[in-house]
Design a protein around this motif. Structure first.
Motif, PDB file in Angstrom:
ATOM      1  N   LYS A  54      -0.808 -10.157   5.369  1.00 40.96           N
ATOM      2  CA  LYS A  54       0.122  -9.033   5.534  1.00 40.96           C
ATOM      3  C   LYS A  54      -0.286  -7.871   4.632  1.00 40.96           C
ATOM      4  N   ALA A  55      -0.661  -8.151   3.394  1.00 40.26           N
ATOM      5  CA  ALA A  55      -1.081  -7.099   2.464  1.00 40.26           C
ATOM      6  C   ALA A  55      -2.352  -6.412   2.961  1.00 40.26           C
ATOM      7  N   THR A  56      -3.309  -7.200   3.439  1.00 38.19           N
ATOM      8  CA  THR A  56      -4.562  -6.640   3.957  1.00 38.19           C
ATOM      9  C   THR A  56      -4.288  -5.728   5.148  1.00 38.19           C
ATOM     10  N   LEU A  57      -3.462  -6.204   6.073  1.00 38.47           N
ATOM     11  CA  LEU A  57      -3.186  -5.410   7.273  1.00 38.47           C
ATOM     12  C   LEU A  57      -2.326  -4.189   6.966  1.00 38.47           C
ATOM     13  N   ALA A  58      -1.442  -4.282   5.982  1.00 32.77           N
ATOM     14  CA  ALA A  58      -0.665  -3.105   5.573  1.00 32.77           C
ATOM     15  C   ALA A  58      -1.609  -2.028   5.047  1.00 32.77           C
ATOM     16  N   GLY A  59      -2.630  -2.430   4.291  1.00 33.86           N
ATOM     17  CA  GLY A  59      -3.633  -1.483   3.807  1.00 33.86           C
ATOM     18  C   GLY A  59      -4.426  -0.878   4.945  1.00 33.86           C
ATOM     19  N   MET A  60      -4.772  -1.704   5.931  1.00 32.70           N
ATOM     20  CA  MET A  60      -5.510  -1.203   7.094  1.00 32.70           C
ATOM     21  C   MET A  60      -4.676  -0.180   7.855  1.00 32.70           C
ATOM     22  N   VAL A  61      -3.390  -0.444   7.991  1.00 29.49           N
ATOM     23  CA  VAL A  61      -2.498   0.477   8.699  1.00 29.49           C
ATOM     24  C   VAL A  61      -2.460   1.837   8.001  1.00 29.49           C
ATOM     25  N   GLU A  62      -2.523   1.831   6.673  1.00 31.26           N
ATOM     26  CA  GLU A  62      -2.536   3.082   5.913  1.00 31.26           C
ATOM     27  C   GLU A  62      -3.851   3.844   6.091  1.00 31.26           C
ATOM     28  N   ARG A  91     -10.415   6.546  11.027  1.00 30.72           N
ATOM     29  CA  ARG A  91     -10.213   6.489   9.575  1.00 30.72           C
ATOM     30  C   ARG A  91      -9.504   7.746   9.105  1.00 30.72           C
ATOM     31  N   VAL A  92      -8.475   7.567   8.308  1.00 31.89           N
ATOM     32  CA  VAL A  92      -7.698   8.674   7.762  1.00 31.89           C
ATOM     33  C   VAL A  92      -8.559   9.540   6.848  1.00 31.89           C
ATOM     34  N   HIS A  93      -9.406   8.924   6.019  1.00 34.97           N
ATOM     35  CA  HIS A  93     -10.157   9.651   4.993  1.00 34.97           C
ATOM     36  C   HIS A  93     -11.159  10.659   5.534  1.00 34.97           C
ATOM     37  N   ASP A  94     -11.787  10.338   6.664  1.00 39.14           N
ATOM     38  CA  ASP A  94     -12.828  11.248   7.152  1.00 39.14           C
ATOM     39  C   ASP A  94     -12.753  11.537   8.648  1.00 39.14           C
TER      40      ASP A  94
END
Length: 134
Positions: A54-62, A91-94
């Protein structure tokens, strides 16, 4: 081969599981797992918990927007399912479009996932996680 009610239930649960991740609904995704379920990754050969997933996928969602499980090919078998797909997003960053071909094998009991084995190509994972923190 005829579909049984169990096959239909597994298909519906698999759809709910992947749709939830696509929509960023980590709570619904997590509710698809049985208590004590194990998640194994071929890229690091680790078995992790539902909470870690859940933590990994929450990070992916962000980090990844416009998520989509494209080219879903779901096959149900007694006690589980296999799904091949490509997780796509931006990807949000780029703003780069990313694609992660994958195969997921799940064991299911009582309409809940008891074990999930995921198979990714590590090169695709590295591109997908480019801006992820350690």
């Amino acid at each position: 081969m005829t579909m049984t009610q169990d096959d239909d239930a597994i298909r519906a649960m698999a759809k709910r599981f992947f749709d939830a991740i696509e929509q960023g609904d980590i709570a619904t995704m997590g509710a698809c797992f049985a208590l004590g379920a194990e998640i194994w990754h071929n890229t690091d050969e680790l078995t992790v918990t539902v909470e870690q997933t859940k933590a990994t996928l929450a990070g992916m969602v962000e980090r990844i927007r416009e998520r989509s499980y494209a080219e879903r090919r779901l096959q149900v078998f007694p006690g589980g399912f296999v799904q091949q797909h490509a997780l796509e997003g931006v990807r949000v960053h780029d703003g780069e479009k990313v694609r992660l071909p994958c195969c997921i094998v799940c064991q299911v009991n009582g309409n809940l996932i008891t074990r999930l084995d995921e198979y990714f190509d590590s090169a695709h994972v590295a591109t997908f996680r480019k801006f992820a923190s350690a």
